[in-house]
Design a protein around this motif. Structure first.
Motif, PDB file in Angstrom:
ATOM      1  N   ILE A 169       0.858  -1.184   0.000  1.00 51.61           N
ATOM      2  CA  ILE A 169       0.000   0.000   0.000  1.00 51.61           C
ATOM      3  C   ILE A 169       0.893   1.233   0.000  1.00 51.61           C
ATOM      4  O   ILE A 169       1.688   1.432   0.918  1.00 51.61           O
ATOM      5  CB  ILE A 169      -0.935  -0.010   1.219  1.00 51.61           C
ATOM      6  N   VAL A 170       0.764   2.051  -1.031  1.00 51.17           N
ATOM      7  CA  VAL A 170       1.663   3.192  -1.244  1.00 51.17           C
ATOM      8  C   VAL A 170       0.895   4.499  -1.085  1.00 51.17           C
ATOM      9  O   VAL A 170      -0.217   4.652  -1.597  1.00 51.17           O
ATOM     10  CB  VAL A 170       2.291   3.123  -2.654  1.00 51.17           C
ATOM     11  N   GLY A 171       1.477   5.441  -0.353  1.00 51.78           N
ATOM     12  CA  GLY A 171       0.883   6.770  -0.225  1.00 51.78           C
ATOM     13  C   GLY A 171      -0.033   6.935   0.962  1.00 51.78           C
ATOM     14  O   GLY A 171      -0.628   8.000   1.136  1.00 51.78           O
ATOM     15  N   ALA A 172      -0.155   5.908   1.792  1.00 51.37           N
ATOM     16  CA  ALA A 172      -1.062   5.964   2.936  1.00 51.37           C
ATOM     17  C   ALA A 172      -0.310   6.278   4.214  1.00 51.37           C
ATOM     18  O   ALA A 172       0.907   6.104   4.306  1.00 51.37           O
ATOM     19  CB  ALA A 172      -1.800   4.638   3.085  1.00 51.37           C
ATOM     20  N   SER A 173      -1.042   6.704   5.216  1.00 54.31           N
ATOM     21  CA  SER A 173      -0.496   6.943   6.549  1.00 54.31           C
ATOM     22  C   SER A 173      -1.417   6.258   7.556  1.00 54.31           C
ATOM     23  O   SER A 173      -2.637   6.433   7.498  1.00 54.31           O
ATOM     24  CB  SER A 173      -0.428   8.434   6.838  1.00 54.31           C
ATOM     25  N   PRO A 174      -0.869   5.433   8.465  1.00 53.79           N
ATOM     26  CA  PRO A 174       0.552   5.089   8.604  1.00 53.79           C
ATOM     27  C   PRO A 174       0.976   4.075   7.550  1.00 53.79           C
ATOM     28  O   PRO A 174       0.134   3.502   6.854  1.00 53.79           O
ATOM     29  CB  PRO A 174       0.600   4.478  10.008  1.00 53.79           C
ATOM     30  N   ALA A 175       2.280   3.846   7.461  1.00 51.04           N
ATOM     31  CA  ALA A 175       2.793   2.869   6.520  1.00 51.04           C
ATOM     32  C   ALA A 175       2.357   1.465   6.949  1.00 51.04           C
ATOM     33  O   ALA A 175       2.240   1.174   8.135  1.00 51.04           O
ATOM     34  CB  ALA A 175       4.316   2.955   6.456  1.00 51.04           C
ATOM     35  N   VAL A 176       2.109   0.602   5.982  1.00 48.99           N
ATOM     36  CA  VAL A 176       1.681  -0.772   6.233  1.00 48.99           C
ATOM     37  C   VAL A 176       2.708  -1.715   5.618  1.00 48.99           C
ATOM     38  O   VAL A 176       3.155  -1.502   4.496  1.00 48.99           O
ATOM     39  CB  VAL A 176       0.288  -1.037   5.610  1.00 48.99           C
ATOM     40  N   VAL A 177       3.082  -2.754   6.371  1.00 51.48           N
ATOM     41  CA  VAL A 177       4.059  -3.711   5.857  1.00 51.48           C
ATOM     42  C   VAL A 177       3.447  -4.462   4.679  1.00 51.48           C
ATOM     43  O   VAL A 177       2.218  -4.566   4.563  1.00 51.48           O
ATOM     44  CB  VAL A 177       4.497  -4.715   6.943  1.00 51.48           C
ATOM     45  N   PRO A 178       4.274  -5.007   3.778  1.00 57.26           N
ATOM     46  CA  PRO A 178       3.736  -5.851   2.704  1.00 57.26           C
ATOM     47  C   PRO A 178       2.929  -7.014   3.284  1.00 57.26           C
ATOM     48  O   PRO A 178       3.285  -7.589   4.314  1.00 57.26           O
ATOM     49  CB  PRO A 178       4.995  -6.332   1.981  1.00 57.26           C
ATOM     50  N   ILE A 179       1.833  -7.342   2.612  1.00 54.98           N
ATOM     51  CA  ILE A 179       0.912  -8.377   3.080  1.00 54.98           C
ATOM     52  C   ILE A 179       0.865  -9.511   2.063  1.00 54.98           C
ATOM     53  O   ILE A 179       0.853  -9.269   0.851  1.00 54.98           O
ATOM     54  CB  ILE A 179      -0.498  -7.785   3.280  1.00 54.98           C
ATOM     55  N   CYS A 180       0.829 -10.744   2.554  1.00 54.03           N
ATOM     56  CA  CYS A 180       0.702 -11.899   1.671  1.00 54.03           C
ATOM     57  C   CYS A 180      -0.048 -12.992   2.402  1.00 54.03           C
ATOM     58  O   CYS A 180      -0.476 -12.822   3.543  1.00 54.03           O
ATOM     59  CB  CYS A 180       2.070 -12.380   1.185  1.00 54.03           C
ATOM     60  N   GLY A 181      -0.218 -14.132   1.743  1.00 50.48           N
ATOM     61  CA  GLY A 181      -0.917 -15.247   2.358  1.00 50.48           C
ATOM     62  C   GLY A 181      -2.420 -15.142   2.202  1.00 50.48           C
ATOM     63  O   GLY A 181      -2.936 -14.538   1.251  1.00 50.48           O
ATOM     64  N   GLU A 182      -3.141 -15.711   3.153  1.00 51.00           N
ATOM     65  CA  GLU A 182      -4.605 -15.751   3.121  1.00 51.00           C
ATOM     66  C   GLU A 182      -5.180 -14.700   4.072  1.00 51.00           C
ATOM     67  O   GLU A 182      -5.037 -14.813   5.288  1.00 51.00           O
ATOM     68  CB  GLU A 182      -5.097 -17.149   3.528  1.00 51.00           C
ATOM     69  N   ASN A 183      -5.827 -13.682   3.497  1.00 51.42           N
ATOM     70  CA  ASN A 183      -6.385 -12.598   4.311  1.00 51.42           C
ATOM     71  C   ASN A 183      -7.837 -12.290   3.956  1.00 51.42           C
ATOM     72  O   ASN A 183      -8.326 -11.197   4.262  1.00 51.42           O
ATOM     73  CB  ASN A 183      -5.524 -11.344   4.165  1.00 51.42           C
ATOM     74  N   THR A 184      -8.514 -13.240   3.346  1.00 52.91           N
ATOM     75  CA  THR A 184      -9.933 -13.062   3.046  1.00 52.91           C
ATOM     76  C   THR A 184     -10.706 -12.796   4.329  1.00 52.91           C
ATOM     77  O   THR A 184     -10.563 -13.508   5.322  1.00 52.91           O
ATOM     78  CB  THR A 184     -10.483 -14.313   2.343  1.00 52.91           C
ATOM     79  N   GLY A 185     -11.522 -11.743   4.317  1.00 52.07           N
ATOM     80  CA  GLY A 185     -12.309 -11.367   5.488  1.00 52.07           C
ATOM     81  C   GLY A 185     -11.660 -10.317   6.365  1.00 52.07           C
ATOM     82  O   GLY A 185     -12.326  -9.725   7.217  1.00 52.07           O
ATOM     83  N   GLN A 186     -10.375 -10.059   6.157  1.00 53.54           N
ATOM     84  CA  GLN A 186      -9.694  -9.008   6.924  1.00 53.54           C
ATOM     85  C   GLN A 186      -9.988  -7.634   6.310  1.00 53.54           C
ATOM     86  O   GLN A 186     -10.484  -7.522   5.185  1.00 53.54           O
ATOM     87  CB  GLN A 186      -8.185  -9.248   6.926  1.00 53.54           C
ATOM     88  N   HIS A 187      -9.677  -6.583   7.046  1.00 51.25           N
ATOM     89  CA  HIS A 187      -9.846  -5.232   6.532  1.00 51.25           C
ATOM     90  C   HIS A 187      -8.777  -4.331   7.130  1.00 51.25           C
ATOM     91  O   HIS A 187      -8.167  -4.658   8.150  1.00 51.25           O
ATOM     92  CB  HIS A 187     -11.237  -4.684   6.862  1.00 51.25           C
ATOM     93  N   LEU A 188      -8.574  -3.177   6.501  1.00 53.49           N
ATOM     94  CA  LEU A 188      -7.623  -2.180   6.982  1.00 53.49           C
ATOM     95  C   LEU A 188      -8.243  -0.789   6.840  1.00 53.49           C
ATOM     96  O   LEU A 188      -9.045  -0.542   5.941  1.00 53.49           O
ATOM     97  CB  LEU A 188      -6.320  -2.215   6.162  1.00 53.49           C
ATOM     98  N   TYR A 189      -7.831   0.114   7.735  1.00 53.58           N
ATOM     99  CA  TYR A 189      -8.153   1.534   7.604  1.00 53.58           C
ATOM    100  C   TYR A 189      -6.831   2.292   7.456  1.00 53.58           C
ATOM    101  O   TYR A 189      -5.956   2.172   8.318  1.00 53.58           O
ATOM    102  CB  TYR A 189      -8.869   2.062   8.840  1.00 53.58           C
ATOM    103  N   VAL A 190      -6.718   3.090   6.404  1.00 50.36           N
ATOM    104  CA  VAL A 190      -5.527   3.921   6.231  1.00 50.36           C
ATOM    105  C   VAL A 190      -5.963   5.340   5.907  1.00 50.36           C
ATOM    106  O   VAL A 190      -7.065   5.573   5.402  1.00 50.36           O
ATOM    107  CB  VAL A 190      -4.602   3.378   5.122  1.00 50.36           C
ATOM    108  N   ASN A 191      -5.099   6.301   6.199  1.00 51.37           N
ATOM    109  CA  ASN A 191      -5.407   7.711   5.989  1.00 51.37           C
ATOM    110  C   ASN A 191      -4.825   8.212   4.677  1.00 51.37           C
ATOM    111  O   ASN A 191      -3.696   7.863   4.319  1.00 51.37           O
ATOM    112  CB  ASN A 191      -4.835   8.555   7.133  1.00 51.37           C
ATOM    113  N   PHE A 192      -5.600   9.033   3.979  1.00 57.90           N
ATOM    114  CA  PHE A 192      -5.062   9.779   2.854  1.00 57.90           C
ATOM    115  C   PHE A 192      -4.153  10.877   3.398  1.00 57.90           C
ATOM    116  O   PHE A 192      -4.378  11.416   4.479  1.00 57.90           O
ATOM    117  CB  PHE A 192      -6.176  10.420   2.031  1.00 57.90           C
ATOM    118  N   VAL A 193      -3.119  11.194   2.654  1.00 59.02           N
ATOM    119  CA  VAL A 193      -2.231  12.295   3.017  1.00 59.02           C
ATOM    120  C   VAL A 193      -2.640  13.503   2.184  1.00 59.02           C
ATOM    121  O   VAL A 193      -2.286  13.623   1.008  1.00 59.02           O
ATOM    122  CB  VAL A 193      -0.759  11.931   2.787  1.00 59.02           C
TER     123      VAL A 193
END
Length: 388
Positions: A169-193
């Motif tokens: 995820i590029v351009g968001a705040s805060p920074a998020v580590v690269p994600i892989c594997g099985e994440n169906t059903g998960q969610h994230l909230y990130v801020n626009f800069v």
């Protein structure tokens, strides 16, 4: 003045008025032509849709009859925008439709809700390369909610690194580590800069045969919205009870081996984020517990193969405080306990009244010692306030 002069004067005045009216109309017509030409050119370049601005409706979020999220648009605007009209969304006009917008690699949007899918979706993708999608915030927007309706990528290495496949995820705040594997059903909230865009980039290694699948719902959240996640919350749950889990938590083991040829961990390396839960009305504390049918539900640090499998998850395998220095969770101000830091291969039920309700999760860069670990999966339930 005789009657002939009067007739002549009236005739001249009539001609002047008519001529002036024609000049005025001609000028107005020319201006309208110019405006239509500009609008037509803008329509061709995709800047805006001129004929939809008359009686424009609010482009608010909506839900289609099939349960998909969309944006309320005039039907023609939805079609020109590449969306799929699905049900009505406004009482002002029967031309307003819930526009469900789906795009794939190389796409972009500034709409309230969009779905970003892999090439060939709903079929799987078994190729390689980089697939990017960009979201530009509309006016008054502060956050982006990212829902993984489907996100199946190759598992991390046995040491927790996303080397084969990764979502960045590029351009968001805060920074998020690269994600892989099985994440169906998960969610994230990130801020626009500011007004800057956020890009999602999924990179896959075509040399590794794997059926990747992604359908990611992207929802813009207004700065003044009650649904906006509090600061410090990468995840935000709003139900009074439910389930939370670490990224890439799953019921199966990671098939990859780590660098010492032991069974690898599913935990992602270098994570540090908060999972927040909105306090419900009349609820003053929250209790976290392990699900009864999943003995790997708290395997955060240590070797899960080195112990009797029937003991996994039990409180006797839990560690706290200064013993937790690599991978751990923090539950602030737990009732009856002296430490808020927990790790190991088991966990007792924990209750806390500290607000906001939040669980912090931390993993370091070295997941090699955490053999066959899967992270954590916790049930939560908010408790009613004591009677006054």
């Amino acid at each position: 003045m005789d009657w002939r002069s009067v007739i002549l004067s009236v005739g001249v005045l009539h001609v002047a008025v008519c001529y002036g009216y024609q000049i005025s109309n001609a000028t107005e017509f020319d201006e309208q032509k110019d405006e239509l030409a500009v609008a037509e050119d803008s329509h061709r370049t995709g800047r805006f849709f001129p004929f939809y601005t008359i009686g424009r409706i609010a482009n608010v979020p909506c839900t289609s009859p099939s349960g998909l999220s969309g944006t309320c648009l005039i039907a023609g605007e939805c079609k020109d925008n590449g969306g799929l009209a699905s049900g009505s969304c406004s009482t002002r006009t029967n031309q307003a439709v819930c526009c469900v917008y789906t795009q794939s690699c190389g796409g972009s949007t500034n709409l309230n809700s969009t779905y970003f899918t892999n090439s060939g979706y709903p079929g799987a993708y078994n190729g390689g390369g980089t697939c990017t999608f960009t979201i530009t915030p509309s006016s008054g927007i502060c956050q982006l909610r990212i829902d993984f309706r489907s996100l199946t990528l190759e598992q991390p290495t046995g040491d927790g690194s996303c080397n084969t496949d990764r979502l960045t995820i590029v351009g968001a705040s805060p920074a998020v580590v690269p994600i892989c594997g099985e994440n169906t059903g998960q969610h994230l909230y990130v801020n626009f800069v500011g007004s800057g865009p956020i890009s999602l980039r999924i990179a896959t290694n075509g040399d590794v045969s794997f059926n990747r699948l992604w359908n990611i719902e992207l929802s813009q959240i207004a700065c003044a919205s009650a649904e906006r996640a509090p600061a410090g919350c990468l995840q935000y749950y709003t139900d009074a009870s439910g389930e939370i889990s670490s990224l890439n938590y799953g019921l199966g083991e990671n098939p990859a081996l780590n660098t010492v040829s032991a069974r690898g961990s599913r935990q992602l390396a270098n994570t540090n984020y908060g999972i927040c839960i909105r306090p419900a009305a009349g609820r003053c504390s929250i209790t976290y517990s392990l699900p009864p049918n999943d003995r790997y539900a708290f395997t955060v640090s240590g070797d899960a193969i080195a112990v009797d499998p029937t003991l996994l998850g039990m409180a006797m395998l839990s560690m706290t405080g200064v013993a937790c220095t690599t991978d751990y969770v923090i539950i602030p101000n737990p009732t009856g306990l002296t430490s808020d830091r927990f790790c190991g291969l088991g966990l007792a039920s924990i209750t806390t009244g500290a607000r906001p309700f939040v669980v912090y999760t931390v993993t370091n860069a070295n997941e090699t010692p955490d053999v066959a670990n899967r992270g954590f999966r916790l049930l939560y339930s908010q408790n009613a306030c004591a009677a006054a």
